[in-house]
Design a protein around this motif. Sequence first.
Motif, PDB file in Angstrom:
ATOM      1  N   ASP A  90       0.808  -1.219   0.000  1.00  0.00           N
ATOM      2  CA  ASP A  90       0.000   0.000   0.000  1.00  0.00           C
ATOM      3  C   ASP A  90       0.842   1.270   0.000  1.00  0.00           C
ATOM      4  O   ASP A  90       0.298   2.373  -0.063  1.00  0.00           O
ATOM      5  CB  ASP A  90      -0.911   0.019   1.243  1.00  0.00           C
ATOM      6  CG  ASP A  90      -1.927  -1.111   1.220  1.00  0.00           C
ATOM      7  OD1 ASP A  90      -2.578  -1.289   0.181  1.00  0.00           O
ATOM      8  OD2 ASP A  90      -2.055  -1.812   2.241  1.00  0.00           O
ATOM      9  N   LEU A  91       2.156   1.130   0.077  1.00  0.00           N
ATOM     10  CA  LEU A  91       3.042   2.291   0.081  1.00  0.00           C
ATOM     11  C   LEU A  91       3.460   2.638  -1.345  1.00  0.00           C
ATOM     12  O   LEU A  91       3.686   1.748  -2.175  1.00  0.00           O
ATOM     13  CB  LEU A  91       4.269   2.005   0.947  1.00  0.00           C
ATOM     14  CG  LEU A  91       3.958   1.717   2.432  1.00  0.00           C
ATOM     15  CD1 LEU A  91       5.207   1.263   3.160  1.00  0.00           C
ATOM     16  CD2 LEU A  91       3.364   2.943   3.105  1.00  0.00           C
ATOM     17  N   SER A  92       3.601   3.919  -1.602  1.00  0.00           N
ATOM     18  CA  SER A  92       3.824   4.366  -2.976  1.00  0.00           C
ATOM     19  C   SER A  92       5.290   4.359  -3.392  1.00  0.00           C
ATOM     20  O   SER A  92       5.595   4.480  -4.571  1.00  0.00           O
ATOM     21  CB  SER A  92       3.249   5.776  -3.162  1.00  0.00           C
ATOM     22  OG  SER A  92       3.868   6.695  -2.273  1.00  0.00           O
ATOM     23  N   HIS A  93       6.209   4.243  -2.440  1.00  0.00           N
ATOM     24  CA  HIS A  93       7.633   4.274  -2.766  1.00  0.00           C
ATOM     25  C   HIS A  93       8.260   2.889  -2.580  1.00  0.00           C
ATOM     26  O   HIS A  93       7.841   2.117  -1.724  1.00  0.00           O
ATOM     27  CB  HIS A  93       8.374   5.279  -1.872  1.00  0.00           C
ATOM     28  CG  HIS A  93       7.943   6.691  -2.074  1.00  0.00           C
ATOM     29  ND1 HIS A  93       6.822   7.217  -1.475  1.00  0.00           N
ATOM     30  CD2 HIS A  93       8.488   7.691  -2.808  1.00  0.00           C
ATOM     31  CE1 HIS A  93       6.687   8.489  -1.832  1.00  0.00           C
ATOM     32  NE2 HIS A  93       7.693   8.797  -2.628  1.00  0.00           N
ATOM     33  N   ALA A  94       9.296   2.638  -3.384  1.00  0.00           N
ATOM     34  CA  ALA A  94      10.061   1.410  -3.194  1.00  0.00           C
ATOM     35  C   ALA A  94      10.770   1.493  -1.844  1.00  0.00           C
ATOM     36  O   ALA A  94      11.234   2.561  -1.450  1.00  0.00           O
ATOM     37  CB  ALA A  94      11.081   1.262  -4.326  1.00  0.00           C
ATOM     38  N   LEU A  95      10.817   0.381  -1.135  1.00  0.00           N
ATOM     39  CA  LEU A  95      11.428   0.423   0.183  1.00  0.00           C
ATOM     40  C   LEU A  95      12.256  -0.817   0.438  1.00  0.00           C
ATOM     41  O   LEU A  95      12.190  -1.797  -0.290  1.00  0.00           O
ATOM     42  CB  LEU A  95      10.361   0.590   1.270  1.00  0.00           C
ATOM     43  CG  LEU A  95       9.185  -0.390   1.289  1.00  0.00           C
ATOM     44  CD1 LEU A  95       9.538  -1.697   1.974  1.00  0.00           C
ATOM     45  CD2 LEU A  95       7.997   0.244   2.007  1.00  0.00           C
TER      46      LEU A  95
END
Length: 293
Positions: A43-48
């Motif tokens: 659900d997060l928009s950035h690669a992590l």
Amino acid sequence: MNQAAIIGVGRVGGAFALALDRCGFAVSELVTRDGSIPSIADDLSHALRLSDIGSSSQIDAEIVIIAVPDPSIREVMAAIRTRVAEGAIIFHTSGSLASDVLIGTGQTARNYGSLHPLIAISDPISGSTAFSGAYFCIEGGEEAVAIGRKLVEGFGGQELIVETTKKPLYHAAAVMSAGHLIALHAIAMRLFAHAGIDASTGKEALLALSQSALRNLGTSSAEDALTGTFARLDIETFRRHLESLDAFGDEISKDVYLDLGFASLGLVPETPENSVARQEFAQELNMAKAKGK
């Protein structure tokens, strides 16, 4: 500052990750005890990056939020202390612990803080949505407090600045207004059931009553919002309550009733007209409490 790392990605940590992502921060790393993939990762928009507590890799984020259970905060901070970037702002999310549990030997308090959302979080998604409009307790060093205020503003929340030494008192008040409120309702529902009222109907009726009382409190002082037996100094009704509670035989319910009775009576202002009745009521409360010991 636009990169954040979350240590501990349960309900609270997940809510922080989603809320930060929504207000423009790149959640660059999620750290779990075993390095497993948290449910909110997609659900997060950035690669992590994912890592575990025992990893030796550096945590480069400028903001680090430790969202683990209170007893684990010191241990987790010790495990990641050498991994975080120099000058990073580090928060924990405990309501009862102050920021000093994060500070290592020879370190100053300035970039350590606590950031506690004053809401009940049952899951990360609804919790992150509830951040908007919620109050957050901010406490800690000067730099941490400044960044905490910016985060809360970004969430759409409101700030409560609390002194480090007063943090446990703040949390005790929070427990009374939320956790203890649920326990109080459980007692009231038990009494309703003993009175022959269906559990589902009783719950709805008591919730409606509580909501009406809270609406009154929202528009007036506690003294003016108080209604019922104690507000009226209705000692005859009080005696009937005690007889019924004695017959019910639940000492916890009776003790709670009496303890809150003292608090309620304290909200009734003493006037020349009610002085005698108020004193009589106080005497009967004391006798009932002493009888139960």
